[in-house]
Design an enzyme around this catalytic site. Structure first.
Site, mmCIF file in Angstrom:
data_model
loop_
_atom_site.group_PDB
_atom_site.id
_atom_site.type_symbol
_atom_site.label_atom_id
_atom_site.label_comp_id
_atom_site.label_asym_id
_atom_site.label_seq_id
_atom_site.Cartn_x
_atom_site.Cartn_y
_atom_site.Cartn_z
ATOM 1 N N TRP A 254 0.884 -1.336 0.239
ATOM 2 C CA TRP A 254 0.082 0.431 -0.121
ATOM 3 C C TRP A 254 1.336 0.865 -0.130
ATOM 4 O O TRP A 254 0.126 2.466 0.125
ATOM 5 C CB TRP A 254 -0.923 0.383 1.406
ATOM 6 C CG TRP A 254 0.100 -0.444 3.029
ATOM 7 C CD1 TRP A 254 0.718 0.426 3.172
ATOM 8 C CD2 TRP A 254 -1.038 -1.238 3.113
ATOM 9 N NE1 TRP A 254 0.519 0.013 4.257
ATOM 10 C CE2 TRP A 254 0.395 -2.275 4.198
ATOM 11 C CE3 TRP A 254 -0.564 -2.738 2.839
ATOM 12 C CZ2 TRP A 254 1.041 -3.055 4.991
ATOM 13 C CZ3 TRP A 254 -0.605 -3.860 3.497
ATOM 14 C CH2 TRP A 254 0.243 -3.586 4.921
ATOM 15 N N GLU B 255 -4.782 1.297 6.753
ATOM 16 C CA GLU B 255 -4.842 1.439 7.685
ATOM 17 C C GLU B 255 -5.757 0.694 8.395
ATOM 18 O O GLU B 255 -5.808 -0.088 9.950
ATOM 19 C CB GLU B 255 -4.999 3.219 7.892
ATOM 20 C CG GLU B 255 -3.381 3.766 7.692
ATOM 21 C CD GLU B 255 -2.481 3.510 8.654
ATOM 22 O OE1 GLU B 255 -2.058 2.883 9.420
ATOM 23 O OE2 GLU B 255 -1.321 3.292 7.554
ATOM 24 N N GLN C 207 -5.145 -3.360 14.811
ATOM 25 C CA GLN C 207 -4.610 -4.779 15.829
ATOM 26 C C GLN C 207 -4.926 -5.832 14.985
ATOM 27 O O GLN C 207 -4.514 -7.523 15.324
ATOM 28 C CB GLN C 207 -6.222 -4.710 16.315
ATOM 29 C CG GLN C 207 -6.851 -4.594 17.126
ATOM 30 C CD GLN C 207 -5.955 -3.787 17.906
ATOM 31 O OE1 GLN C 207 -5.242 -5.149 19.304
ATOM 32 N NE2 GLN C 207 -5.659 -2.523 18.976
ATOM 33 N N THR C 208 -4.241 -6.066 13.926
ATOM 34 C CA THR C 208 -3.172 -6.626 12.952
ATOM 35 C C THR C 208 -1.753 -7.119 12.105
ATOM 36 O O THR C 208 -1.354 -5.791 12.029
ATOM 37 C CB THR C 208 -4.419 -7.330 11.643
ATOM 38 O OG1 THR C 208 -5.537 -7.143 12.182
ATOM 39 C CG2 THR C 208 -4.045 -8.473 11.099
ATOM 40 N N GLY D 207 -10.054 -10.837 12.133
ATOM 41 C CA GLY D 207 -10.944 -9.897 13.184
ATOM 42 C C GLY D 207 -11.702 -8.842 13.390
ATOM 43 O O GLY D 207 -11.483 -8.096 12.578
ATOM 44 N N TYR D 208 -12.156 -8.109 14.605
ATOM 45 C CA TYR D 208 -12.392 -6.957 14.925
ATOM 46 C C TYR D 208 -13.912 -6.881 13.391
ATOM 47 O O TYR D 208 -13.413 -5.535 12.595
ATOM 48 C CB TYR D 208 -11.197 -5.977 15.152
ATOM 49 C CG TYR D 208 -10.651 -6.195 16.167
ATOM 50 C CD1 TYR D 208 -10.560 -6.021 17.689
ATOM 51 C CD2 TYR D 208 -9.182 -7.119 16.329
ATOM 52 C CE1 TYR D 208 -9.832 -6.150 18.381
ATOM 53 C CE2 TYR D 208 -8.360 -7.398 17.123
ATOM 54 C CZ TYR D 208 -8.598 -7.270 18.354
ATOM 55 O OH TYR D 208 -8.227 -7.693 19.028
ATOM 56 N N TYR E 70 -5.873 8.109 15.376
ATOM 57 C CA TYR E 70 -5.361 7.856 14.471
ATOM 58 C C TYR E 70 -5.021 7.756 13.528
ATOM 59 O O TYR E 70 -4.315 8.474 12.339
ATOM 60 C CB TYR E 70 -4.243 6.576 15.164
ATOM 61 C CG TYR E 70 -3.865 6.162 14.042
ATOM 62 C CD1 TYR E 70 -2.211 6.263 14.323
ATOM 63 C CD2 TYR E 70 -3.915 4.695 13.470
ATOM 64 C CE1 TYR E 70 -0.764 5.902 13.465
ATOM 65 C CE2 TYR E 70 -3.090 4.406 12.148
ATOM 66 C CZ TYR E 70 -1.658 4.471 12.698
ATOM 67 O OH TYR E 70 -0.132 4.138 11.714
ATOM 68 N N ASP F 52 0.586 5.839 17.073
ATOM 69 C CA ASP F 52 0.010 4.153 16.624
ATOM 70 C C ASP F 52 0.671 4.390 18.760
ATOM 71 O O ASP F 52 1.476 4.296 19.332
ATOM 72 C CB ASP F 52 -0.449 2.962 16.111
ATOM 73 C CG ASP F 52 1.169 3.104 16.126
ATOM 74 O OD1 ASP F 52 2.275 3.581 16.526
ATOM 75 O OD2 ASP F 52 0.905 2.011 14.906
ATOM 76 N N GLU G 113 5.414 7.659 8.336
ATOM 77 C CA GLU G 113 5.959 5.854 7.684
ATOM 78 C C GLU G 113 7.430 5.642 8.444
ATOM 79 O O GLU G 113 7.243 4.134 8.515
ATOM 80 C CB GLU G 113 6.467 6.109 6.238
ATOM 81 C CG GLU G 113 5.248 5.905 5.673
ATOM 82 C CD GLU G 113 4.885 6.377 3.999
ATOM 83 O OE1 GLU G 113 4.254 5.907 3.038
ATOM 84 O OE2 GLU G 113 5.462 6.672 3.980
ATOM 85 N N CYS H 267 12.792 -0.689 16.958
ATOM 86 C CA CYS H 267 12.368 -0.565 18.629
ATOM 87 C C CYS H 267 11.248 -0.966 19.349
ATOM 88 O O CYS H 267 10.063 -0.457 19.373
ATOM 89 C CB CYS H 267 12.072 1.373 18.465
ATOM 90 S SG CYS H 267 11.882 1.571 20.153
ATOM 91 N N CYS I 245 19.684 2.761 15.570
ATOM 92 C CA CYS I 245 18.595 2.762 15.734
ATOM 93 C C CYS I 245 19.089 4.162 15.257
ATOM 94 O O CYS I 245 20.486 4.741 16.591
ATOM 95 C CB CYS I 245 18.322 2.950 17.518
ATOM 96 S SG CYS I 245 16.552 4.062 17.421
#
Length: 353
Positions: free
Chosen positions: A35, A57, A62-63, A101-102, A138, A156, A198, A208, A218
């Site tokens: 995407w 998005e 949750q995925t 899900g969700y 978000y 997020d 991004e 992180c 980092c």
């Protein structure tokens, strides 16, 4: 450069240079995602498709990225534009969503697509996007930044973790989240807000990370108080999670001549609008009883599934039936219907295979 330095100085001298360091790292290490346009392409006039940005998005809530990627590619093949998705049948979209899900997300996905199609275009601002169904703070910030290059913060869980470590945030988590959101908002560069968003996503996903962050490579370690302390994994310091309640019930594999019995669940409530197997209520006291139209079922085992607010344990029973099914049920081929079932019912069907 001057714009980025101005944004950093507004957040305090301590963070001077942080956006540039992050963006330089992103230019070399950006993930390739279905995407996403590549780093620097915005500067060459490549414009992201807001439909693809928004769809990704929503799927990524949750995925995980690997799990969402296949669904994203399937969705965009079937419905390549927001107008195509808006005109889709509800049942087709819910079936395509099965396993992500969700499921309230899928219902809101259709509502949002239809509203955008009716408007004729996407809102281009964070505030305008917040008015659409299923778009929270978000997602509005992410779509505004990624699709429309608006100076918006997309904060997020990954970004919370990164900045909780940078700040070595030890206060009440609700207060620290507000502090983090304010800081990120000040650091977003005016000229590259999409790539900044991004870059933070990629940093949280690849370096992180929740466990064993790779601080040695980092790009932000010079600004990171948790790294200086030597214990980055201590952060974020969130309140202990409460144990989830456990609910119990039964699910039935009712086999007939042409497949297994399924129903379309009520549009409201858990797994609303999805295909489902016959099941009792799911209750914490386990006293949901059995379905009175099923006789002679044999128990073959149990499946467990974790939802957002509770854990579910279902006894799985099977039965052969040659009689008529109650209203609302139909027989579907077990092989083809499995992909349209939510994960909890897939587990039960697999156990019975």
């Amino acid at each position: 450069m001057a714009k980025r330095e101005k944004a950093a100085s507004a957040a305090g001298a301590r963070f001077d240079g942080l956006p540039d360091a992050l963006l330089d790292w992103y230019g070399r290490h950006a993930r390739t995602l279905p995407w996403r346009i590549g780093p620097g392409e915005r500067g060459r006039g490549v414009v992201p498709d807001p439909y693809r940005v928004w769809l990704a998005e929503i799927m990524l809530q949750q995925t995980t990225v690997p799990h969402a990627a296949g669904y994203f590619e399937a969705f965009t093949r079937t419905w390549p534009t927001v107008e195509a998705l808006a005109s889709a049948e509800d049942g087709d979209v819910m079936a395509a969503w099965a396993g992500l899900g969700y499921y309230a997300r899928a219902r809101n996905l259709l509502k949002c697509a239809r509203e955008v199609a009716a408007r004729g275009s996407w809102p281009r601002t964070e505030a305008g996007l917040r008015e659409l169904p299923g778009i929270g703070p978000y997602t509005a910030g992410a779509v505004a930044a990624l699709a429309f290059n608006q100076r918006a913060a997309a904060v997020d869980g990954n970004v919370d973790r990164v900045f909780a470590r940078i700040l070595a945030a030890k206060g009440e988590w609700k207060d620290e989240k507000r502090r983090i959101a304010d800081l990120v908002g000040e650091l977003v560069p005016e000229d590259r807000p999409g790539e900044f968003a991004e870059a933070l996503m990629d940093l949280g996903a690849t370096i992180c990370t929740p466990k064993r962050p790779n601080c040695l490579i980092c790009p932000l370690r010079a600004w990171c108080a948790a790294h200086a302390e030597g214990e980055p994994e201590r952060y974020p310091m969130k309140p202990a999670k409460k144990a989830k309640p456990v609910r119990f019930g039964e699910v039935y594999i009712v086999r007939g001549a042409s497949g297994v019995a399924v129903e379309t669940r009520p549009s409201q409530g858990l797994l609303g609008g999805m295909l489902g197997l016959p099941t009792t209520e799911w209750r914490e006291d386990g006293k949901a009883g059995r379905l009175d139209w099923i006789e002679g079922a044999q128990e073959i085992g149990e499946v467990k599934h974790v939802f957002t607010h509770f854990e579910l344990r279902l006894r799985v029973l099977t039965v052969e039936s040659e009689g008529a099914l109650p209203d609302g049920y139909e027989l579907r081929d077990s092989g083809s219907v499995a992909d349209a079932l939510p994960s909890v019912f897939r587990k039960a069907l697999k156990l019975a295979s």
